[in-house]
Design a protein around this motif. Sequence first.
Motif, PDB file in Angstrom:
ATOM      1  N   SER A 196      -3.572  -2.638  -7.079  1.00  0.00           N
ATOM      2  CA  SER A 196      -3.284  -2.236  -5.795  1.00  0.00           C
ATOM      3  C   SER A 196      -3.146  -3.749  -5.153  1.00  0.00           C
ATOM      4  O   SER A 196      -4.057  -4.512  -5.044  1.00  0.00           O
ATOM      5  N   ASP A 232      -1.921  -5.172  -1.784  1.00  0.00           N
ATOM      6  CA  ASP A 232      -1.567  -4.841  -0.257  1.00  0.00           C
ATOM      7  C   ASP A 232      -1.063  -5.884   0.236  1.00  0.00           C
ATOM      8  O   ASP A 232      -1.914  -6.542   0.734  1.00  0.00           O
ATOM      9  N   ALA A 241       0.915  -1.176  -0.141  1.00  0.00           N
ATOM     10  CA  ALA A 241       0.103  -0.100   0.134  1.00  0.00           C
ATOM     11  C   ALA A 241       0.928   1.299  -0.070  1.00  0.00           C
ATOM     12  O   ALA A 241       0.406   2.237  -0.456  1.00  0.00           O
ATOM     13  N   LYS A 255       0.526   0.305  -7.736  1.00  0.00           N
ATOM     14  CA  LYS A 255      -0.512   1.035  -8.241  1.00  0.00           C
ATOM     15  C   LYS A 255      -0.143   2.497  -8.660  1.00  0.00           C
ATOM     16  O   LYS A 255      -0.816   2.814  -9.727  1.00  0.00           O
ATOM     17  N   THR A 261       4.904   2.220  -5.826  1.00  0.00           N
ATOM     18  CA  THR A 261       3.890   1.036  -5.712  1.00  0.00           C
ATOM     19  C   THR A 261       3.559   0.678  -7.016  1.00  0.00           C
ATOM     20  O   THR A 261       3.510   1.427  -7.977  1.00  0.00           O
TER      21      THR A 261
END
Length: 328
Positions: free
Chosen positions: A251, A253, A232, A245, A243
């Motif tokens: 995403s 996480d 995240a 994303k 990251t």
Amino acid sequence: MRDLQSGGRRRRIVLGLGAALAASPLSRAWAVEEFPSRPISMVVPFPPGGGFDTIARPFAERLGQLLGRAVVVDNRAGSGGNMGTDFVARAPADGHTLLFANDYLATNPSVNRNTRFDPLKDFAPVSMVGSTQVVMAVRPDFPAKNFEELVALSKKRSLSYGTPGAGTSPHLVGEYLSTISPLQSLHVPYKGTAPAVNDAMGGQIDMVYATSPSVASQIAAGRLRGIAVFGAQRSTQLPEVPTLKEIGGPSVDYEVWYCLLAPAGVPASVLATIRAATRKALDADLAARLARLGYAVKSSEPEAVTHAIRQGLERWKDVVARAKIAID
């Protein structure tokens, strides 16, 4: 005569008190061996010199200082962590043998048919210790710079990614990514991170998925380029690596967590001693030291360990089934 009778009564009273004390919980507590009475073996179920040792050894050193006895790291590698873990599960439940584990506890039961231990029943959780992240890295001249370019390249030719081995966290993260995104790539398992990193640098594979501490030095030296972090937030060790994303991907996480456990059945008083020392060990000084190595300190109540294991068992069971991952 009266003195003899009086003496006999006194002896009977003393003997009676002695018997009562012997049966009391207090005397049983005195009979328990003082803890710790000798050096403590902290089993790390992977080879020496790897990412596990990077976090385990500084923690063991500090824990030993607080317990007043050396905490010796005992590397017992084999079967993806199962050999050392099984050894601790069957060790005497006196607190002198501990297990330093990570999220393989939640993946191995699904991917390895030879897993003999039950991570929820055979161990008494002590605390979380720390966490780190999985990084996607490539050689410096790799043509793709972001997720869209990775997907486009994968449609032109087959891409490959290496990991420390089948069923490891980096492998499962890669398989999970393939189920939630259009990026498809071939998994190439290695016996450890180092050979996978070497082949990524040499161009034998396109990408390597590994924990941040395992590739940080190569990225810093320019021998690898970090494309993305699976998490995240960005890694404190690799703040320049975005990251997944951030580069246009989904995403993901996920964090690789590390924890301390004891064999099931360790006396509550001994567990309390180990837990108190662990909380003190994970102080600001150790946190700063581990942060430089790529780990975040993650002290917790024992219930958090149980929750993480149970959550991981459920999460990875489905991924393993879809990817048809199996290790004999």
